[in-house]
Design a protein around this motif. Structure first.
Motif, PDB file in Angstrom:
ATOM      1  N   ASN A  39       0.833  -1.202   0.000  1.00 19.77           N
ATOM      2  CA  ASN A  39       0.000   0.000   0.000  1.00 19.77           C
ATOM      3  C   ASN A  39       0.869   1.254   0.000  1.00 19.77           C
ATOM      4  O   ASN A  39       0.576   2.221  -0.714  1.00 19.77           O
ATOM      5  N   HIS A  40       1.946   1.248   0.764  1.00 22.46           N
ATOM      6  CA  HIS A  40       2.887   2.371   0.789  1.00 22.46           C
ATOM      7  C   HIS A  40       3.402   2.649  -0.629  1.00 22.46           C
ATOM      8  O   HIS A  40       3.387   3.787  -1.093  1.00 22.46           O
ATOM      9  N   GLU A  41       3.811   1.608  -1.312  1.00 18.53           N
ATOM     10  CA  GLU A  41       4.343   1.766  -2.673  1.00 18.53           C
ATOM     11  C   GLU A  41       3.247   2.132  -3.674  1.00 18.53           C
ATOM     12  O   GLU A  41       3.497   2.887  -4.613  1.00 18.53           O
ATOM     13  N   ARG A  42       2.032   1.638  -3.472  1.00 20.91           N
ATOM     14  CA  ARG A  42       0.909   2.027  -4.343  1.00 20.91           C
ATOM     15  C   ARG A  42       0.605   3.523  -4.209  1.00 20.91           C
ATOM     16  O   ARG A  42       0.239   4.169  -5.193  1.00 20.91           O
ATOM     17  N   ILE A  43       0.753   4.052  -3.007  1.00 19.78           N
ATOM     18  CA  ILE A  43       0.573   5.499  -2.813  1.00 19.78           C
ATOM     19  C   ILE A  43       1.612   6.243  -3.638  1.00 19.78           C
ATOM     20  O   ILE A  43       1.296   7.226  -4.318  1.00 19.78           O
ATOM     21  N   HIS A  44       2.865   5.768  -3.616  1.00 15.02           N
ATOM     22  CA  HIS A  44       3.901   6.394  -4.444  1.00 15.02           C
ATOM     23  C   HIS A  44       3.581   6.279  -5.940  1.00 15.02           C
ATOM     24  O   HIS A  44       3.811   7.227  -6.692  1.00 15.02           O
ATOM     25  N   TYR A  88       3.743   7.058   4.429  1.00 10.91           N
ATOM     26  CA  TYR A  88       3.864   6.451   5.757  1.00 10.91           C
ATOM     27  C   TYR A  88       2.594   6.656   6.583  1.00 10.91           C
ATOM     28  O   TYR A  88       2.174   5.754   7.300  1.00 10.91           O
ATOM     29  N   GLN A  89       1.992   7.820   6.505  1.00 13.86           N
ATOM     30  CA  GLN A  89       0.795   8.081   7.314  1.00 13.86           C
ATOM     31  C   GLN A  89      -0.362   7.168   6.930  1.00 13.86           C
ATOM     32  O   GLN A  89      -1.135   6.743   7.786  1.00 13.86           O
ATOM     33  N   TYR A  90      -0.495   6.863   5.647  1.00 17.76           N
ATOM     34  CA  TYR A  90      -1.664   6.105   5.185  1.00 17.76           C
ATOM     35  C   TYR A  90      -1.369   4.679   4.728  1.00 17.76           C
ATOM     36  O   TYR A  90      -2.260   4.001   4.228  1.00 17.76           O
ATOM     37  N   GLU A  91      -0.160   4.190   4.934  1.00 17.35           N
ATOM     38  CA  GLU A  91       0.185   2.853   4.471  1.00 17.35           C
ATOM     39  C   GLU A  91      -0.659   1.761   5.117  1.00 17.35           C
ATOM     40  O   GLU A  91      -0.901   0.719   4.507  1.00 17.35           O
ATOM     41  N   LEU A  97      -6.442   4.842  -0.979  1.00 20.77           N
ATOM     42  CA  LEU A  97      -6.393   5.274  -2.382  1.00 20.77           C
ATOM     43  C   LEU A  97      -7.772   5.359  -3.025  1.00 20.77           C
ATOM     44  O   LEU A  97      -7.947   6.059  -4.016  1.00 20.77           O
ATOM     45  N   ASP A  98      -8.754   4.675  -2.451  1.00 18.94           N
ATOM     46  CA  ASP A  98     -10.115   4.737  -2.999  1.00 18.94           C
ATOM     47  C   ASP A  98     -10.730   6.131  -2.862  1.00 18.94           C
ATOM     48  O   ASP A  98     -11.572   6.520  -3.667  1.00 18.94           O
ATOM     49  N   ASN A  99     -10.314   6.865  -1.821  1.00 19.96           N
ATOM     50  CA  ASN A  99     -10.910   8.171  -1.543  1.00 19.96           C
ATOM     51  C   ASN A  99      -9.888   9.311  -1.523  1.00 19.96           C
ATOM     52  O   ASN A  99     -10.236  10.434  -1.165  1.00 19.96           O
ATOM     53  N   ARG A 100      -8.676   9.030  -1.880  1.00 17.84           N
ATOM     54  CA  ARG A 100      -7.596  10.018  -1.809  1.00 17.84           C
ATOM     55  C   ARG A 100      -7.830  11.159  -2.797  1.00 17.84           C
ATOM     56  O   ARG A 100      -8.171  10.949  -3.942  1.00 17.84           O
TER      57      ARG A 100
END
Length: 118
Positions: A39-44, A88-91, A97-100
């Protein structure tokens, strides 16, 4: 696509468990792949897409350089990059990511608290 490689320690100066080089996610050979890490990497990946990929890397390294000057410490500089703070905050929030909101990382630019490690 996830690739396990020993290059992660070299490319990240030893600070990261994984590196996102769109569209690839590189994970250290010795690192356990967890939902949190992915999830951390998906945010990136999302950050890279919304900044049209190349500007992401330019901004990342520019901000890293500024944080080095600011903190005089490589680890603190890394932890204070806005992209890292968001990731880091949202990992641990798998549905994040659905609502970001787009460009959500900009909300972390002025914050002085460093991101917590995985």
């Amino acid at each position: 696509m996830i690739i396990k490689t020993s290059l992660v320690r070299i490319l990240s100066l030893g600070f990261a468990s994984g590196i996102c080089l769109y569209p690839f996610v590189l994970i250290g050979k010795e690192i356990e792949i967890t939902d949190r890490l992915i999830n951390h990497e998906r945010i990136h990946l999302q950050q890279q897409l919304e900044t049209l990929i190349l500007p992401f890397y330019l901004w990342y390294f520019l901000e890293f350089f500024i944080r080095i000057l600011q903190h005089r410490n490589l680890e603190k500089a890394y932890r204070n990059i806005s992209f890292e703070k968001e990731a880091y905050q949202y990992e641990s929030t798998i549905e994040y990511l659905d609502n970001r909101k787009r460009f959500a990382w900009t909300e972390f630019l002025g914050q002085s608290n460093p991101a917590k490690p995985i």
